[in-house]
Design a protein around this motif. Structure first.
Motif, PDB file in Angstrom:
ATOM      1  N   ASN A   1      26.747  -5.591  25.336  1.00  0.00           N
ATOM      2  CA  ASN A   1      26.078  -6.818  25.742  1.00  0.00           C
ATOM      3  C   ASN A   1      25.687  -7.593  24.486  1.00  0.00           C
ATOM      4  O   ASN A   1      24.839  -7.147  23.723  1.00  0.00           O
ATOM      5  N   THR A   2      26.299  -8.746  24.261  1.00  0.00           N
ATOM      6  CA  THR A   2      26.052  -9.500  23.034  1.00  0.00           C
ATOM      7  C   THR A   2      25.534 -10.901  23.342  1.00  0.00           C
ATOM      8  O   THR A   2      26.052 -11.906  22.850  1.00  0.00           O
ATOM      9  N   ASN A   3      24.478 -10.970  24.134  1.00  0.00           N
ATOM     10  CA  ASN A   3      23.835 -12.251  24.406  1.00  0.00           C
ATOM     11  C   ASN A   3      22.720 -12.486  23.389  1.00  0.00           C
ATOM     12  O   ASN A   3      22.141 -11.540  22.835  1.00  0.00           O
ATOM     13  N   ILE A   4      22.411 -13.747  23.147  1.00  0.00           N
ATOM     14  CA  ILE A   4      21.334 -14.085  22.219  1.00  0.00           C
ATOM     15  C   ILE A   4      20.031 -13.431  22.692  1.00  0.00           C
ATOM     16  O   ILE A   4      19.722 -13.406  23.881  1.00  0.00           O
ATOM     17  N   ASN A   5      19.264 -12.891  21.734  1.00  0.00           N
ATOM     18  CA  ASN A   5      17.976 -12.218  21.958  1.00  0.00           C
ATOM     19  C   ASN A   5      18.111 -10.830  22.579  1.00  0.00           C
ATOM     20  O   ASN A   5      17.104 -10.187  22.899  1.00  0.00           O
ATOM     21  N   THR A   6      19.353 -10.361  22.755  1.00  0.00           N
ATOM     22  CA  THR A   6      19.550  -9.007  23.248  1.00  0.00           C
ATOM     23  C   THR A   6      19.177  -7.994  22.169  1.00  0.00           C
ATOM     24  O   THR A   6      19.492  -8.169  20.991  1.00  0.00           O
ATOM     25  N   GLN A   7      18.488  -6.922  22.574  1.00  0.00           N
ATOM     26  CA  GLN A   7      18.197  -5.836  21.628  1.00  0.00           C
ATOM     27  C   GLN A   7      19.497  -5.125  21.276  1.00  0.00           C
ATOM     28  O   GLN A   7      20.331  -4.860  22.150  1.00  0.00           O
ATOM     29  N   ILE A   8      19.688  -4.806  20.012  1.00  0.00           N
ATOM     30  CA  ILE A   8      20.952  -4.226  19.579  1.00  0.00           C
ATOM     31  C   ILE A   8      20.731  -3.378  18.334  1.00  0.00           C
ATOM     32  O   ILE A   8      19.723  -3.538  17.630  1.00  0.00           O
ATOM     33  N   TYR A   9      21.660  -2.473  18.077  1.00  0.00           N
ATOM     34  CA  TYR A   9      21.608  -1.636  16.877  1.00  0.00           C
ATOM     35  C   TYR A   9      22.762  -2.016  15.953  1.00  0.00           C
ATOM     36  O   TYR A   9      23.929  -2.007  16.365  1.00  0.00           O
ATOM     37  N   ALA A  10      22.421  -2.384  14.720  1.00  0.00           N
ATOM     38  CA  ALA A  10      23.428  -2.635  13.692  1.00  0.00           C
ATOM     39  C   ALA A  10      23.662  -1.324  12.954  1.00  0.00           C
ATOM     40  O   ALA A  10      22.745  -0.772  12.338  1.00  0.00           O
ATOM     41  N   CYS A  11      24.888  -0.804  13.013  1.00  0.00           N
ATOM     42  CA  CYS A  11      25.170   0.541  12.517  1.00  0.00           C
ATOM     43  C   CYS A  11      26.213   0.509  11.397  1.00  0.00           C
ATOM     44  O   CYS A  11      27.213  -0.201  11.482  1.00  0.00           O
ATOM     45  N   PHE A  12      25.963   1.294  10.367  1.00  0.00           N
ATOM     46  CA  PHE A  12      26.905   1.402   9.254  1.00  0.00           C
ATOM     47  C   PHE A  12      26.631   2.701   8.507  1.00  0.00           C
ATOM     48  O   PHE A  12      25.553   3.290   8.612  1.00  0.00           O
ATOM     49  N   HIS A  13      27.612   3.129   7.737  1.00  0.00           N
ATOM     50  CA  HIS A  13      27.500   4.399   7.038  1.00  0.00           C
ATOM     51  C   HIS A  13      26.908   4.189   5.653  1.00  0.00           C
ATOM     52  O   HIS A  13      27.134   3.174   5.007  1.00  0.00           O
ATOM     53  N   SER A  14      26.175   5.183   5.189  1.00  0.00           N
ATOM     54  CA  SER A  14      25.523   5.082   3.885  1.00  0.00           C
ATOM     55  C   SER A  14      26.533   4.954   2.744  1.00  0.00           C
ATOM     56  O   SER A  14      26.224   4.421   1.678  1.00  0.00           O
ATOM     57  N   THR A  15      27.748   5.424   2.960  1.00  0.00           N
ATOM     58  CA  THR A  15      28.770   5.304   1.927  1.00  0.00           C
ATOM     59  C   THR A  15      29.277   3.881   1.751  1.00  0.00           C
ATOM     60  O   THR A  15      29.971   3.574   0.786  1.00  0.00           O
ATOM     61  N   GLN A  16      28.919   2.979   2.690  1.00  0.00           N
ATOM     62  CA  GLN A  16      29.333   1.584   2.619  1.00  0.00           C
ATOM     63  C   GLN A  16      28.284   0.709   1.946  1.00  0.00           C
ATOM     64  O   GLN A  16      28.450  -0.516   1.886  1.00  0.00           O
ATOM     65  N   VAL A  17      27.211   1.319   1.461  1.00  0.00           N
ATOM     66  CA  VAL A  17      26.132   0.563   0.832  1.00  0.00           C
ATOM     67  C   VAL A  17      26.265   0.619  -0.687  1.00  0.00           C
ATOM     68  O   VAL A  17      26.371   1.691  -1.274  1.00  0.00           O
ATOM     69  N   ILE A  18      26.258  -0.542  -1.326  1.00  0.00           N
ATOM     70  CA  ILE A  18      26.260  -0.642  -2.782  1.00  0.00           C
ATOM     71  C   ILE A  18      24.874  -1.047  -3.245  1.00  0.00           C
ATOM     72  O   ILE A  18      24.245  -1.934  -2.649  1.00  0.00           O
ATOM     73  N   ILE A  19      24.378  -0.412  -4.289  1.00  0.00           N
ATOM     74  CA  ILE A  19      23.049  -0.699  -4.815  1.00  0.00           C
ATOM     75  C   ILE A  19      23.154  -1.529  -6.091  1.00  0.00           C
ATOM     76  O   ILE A  19      23.927  -1.206  -6.993  1.00  0.00           O
ATOM     77  N   ALA A  20      22.368  -2.602  -6.153  1.00  0.00           N
ATOM     78  CA  ALA A  20      22.251  -3.410  -7.363  1.00  0.00           C
ATOM     79  C   ALA A  20      20.791  -3.431  -7.790  1.00  0.00           C
ATOM     80  O   ALA A  20      19.884  -3.447  -6.950  1.00  0.00           O
ATOM     81  N   THR A  21      20.563  -3.420  -9.096  1.00  0.00           N
ATOM     82  CA  THR A  21      19.193  -3.442  -9.584  1.00  0.00           C
ATOM     83  C   THR A  21      19.170  -4.029 -10.984  1.00  0.00           C
ATOM     84  O   THR A  21      20.204  -4.385 -11.555  1.00  0.00           O
ATOM     85  N   MET A  22      17.960  -4.157 -11.543  1.00  0.00           N
ATOM     86  CA  MET A  22      17.789  -4.612 -12.927  1.00  0.00           C
ATOM     87  C   MET A  22      17.222  -3.456 -13.733  1.00  0.00           C
ATOM     88  O   MET A  22      16.179  -2.912 -13.388  1.00  0.00           O
ATOM     89  N   CYS A  23      17.930  -3.073 -14.788  1.00  0.00           N
ATOM     90  CA  CYS A  23      17.474  -1.959 -15.612  1.00  0.00           C
ATOM     91  C   CYS A  23      16.531  -2.437 -16.699  1.00  0.00           C
ATOM     92  O   CYS A  23      16.556  -3.588 -17.078  1.00  0.00           O
TER      93      CYS A  23
END
Length: 263
Positions: free
Chosen positions: A241-263
């Motif tokens: 169900n993809t209607n506006i204001n519908t509750q939903i879960y955005a799902c993705f794997h941790s291996t797809q996350v890239i981390i950026a920071t300032m050293c």
């Protein structure tokens, strides 16, 4: 909303060294190759330009401008390497100052963090999703680390990276980071999925949907400030169900996350 202007001034020993007027003169000299022509372009007299350059040259560790007197071959002026770098540094500080003024009028801008301000107003990447947060835990395994990032609201996301990356980026609990996730790496479900399939599952509501013949871009709001965009094949949305204001879960794997920071 407060509409502030700020003038960036560099001083040495309590005396003005560079300000917008002097930096504009340096740029004009660089563009025209002449102090007199640069003065005209900057809208000041030749004497004022000459005196300003003489003052900066005499007080700098290295000259900012070199010049030759006119003659048969004609005279000229040019910025030294140090002069060019000073102008570049001034422009960089001016951009940072401008971001700070924008952030003052944005309640969701994290004024405590330069990285957070840059991610909101300046940082551009090919990743559709840029989420600013703070590391709240690092779980170490034999070959990799699982970095847990606390976002502005109640949500947390995890990123799987090599231990070498953890060391190189000097990651530690309490450090500010930006998590980058490509849109096609995120899918959506009306109910929570198996943790074995997706170790990141962010509960939110659908804010916007854009479709074409083959796919849909779904924007999921995660609270007052954060949102993620998922790019999903239309065939995968048949039972969702993809209607506006519908509750939903955005799902993705941790291996797809890239981390950026300032050293």
């Amino acid at each position: 909303m407060m509409d502030f202007d700020a003038l960036l001034t560099l001083s040495t020993n309590g005396k003005t060294f560079a300000n917008p007027r002097r930096v504009a003169l340096l740029k004009a000299v660089h563009a025209t190759g002449s102090i007199s022509q640069g003065a005209k372009q900057a809208g000041i007299s030749y004497k004022a330009a000459f005196d300003a350059i003489k003052d900066m040259n005499s007080r700098s560790q290295e000259p900012l401008v070199t010049s030759e007197k006119g003659g048969k071959g004609g005279g000229g002026a040019a910025l030294t390497h140090f002069g060019e770098r000073l102008v570049q540094m001034y422009e960089l500080l001016d951009k940072i100052q401008d971001m700070g003024l924008k952030a003052l009028n944005d309640e969701n801008a994290p004024l405590h963090s330069l990285l957070g301000i840059m991610s909101k107003f300046s940082l551009q990447t090919s990743a559709r999703n840029q989420l600013f947060g703070t590391i709240c835990d690092i779980q170490r395994y034999e070959l990799h680390d699982l970095v847990i990032i606390q976002l502005a609201g109640k949500h947390r996301i995890s990123a799987t990276i090599t231990h070498g990356s953890t060391v190189r980026l000097q990651l530690a609990i309490g450090k500010d980071v930006v998590a980058l996730i490509k849109g096609p790496s995120i899918t959506v479900f009306n109910e929570q999925a198996s943790k074995l399939d997706y170790d990141n599952q962010l509960k939110g509501t659908i804010k916007a949907i854009n479709r074409d013949k083959t796919s849909a871009e779904i924007t999921v709001g995660l609270g007052e400030s954060d949102e993620v965009c998922a790019l999903v094949d239309n065939d995968n949305l048949i039972e969702t169900n993809t209607n506006i204001n519908t509750q939903i879960y955005a799902c993705f794997h941790s291996t797809q996350v890239i981390i950026a920071t300032m050293c």
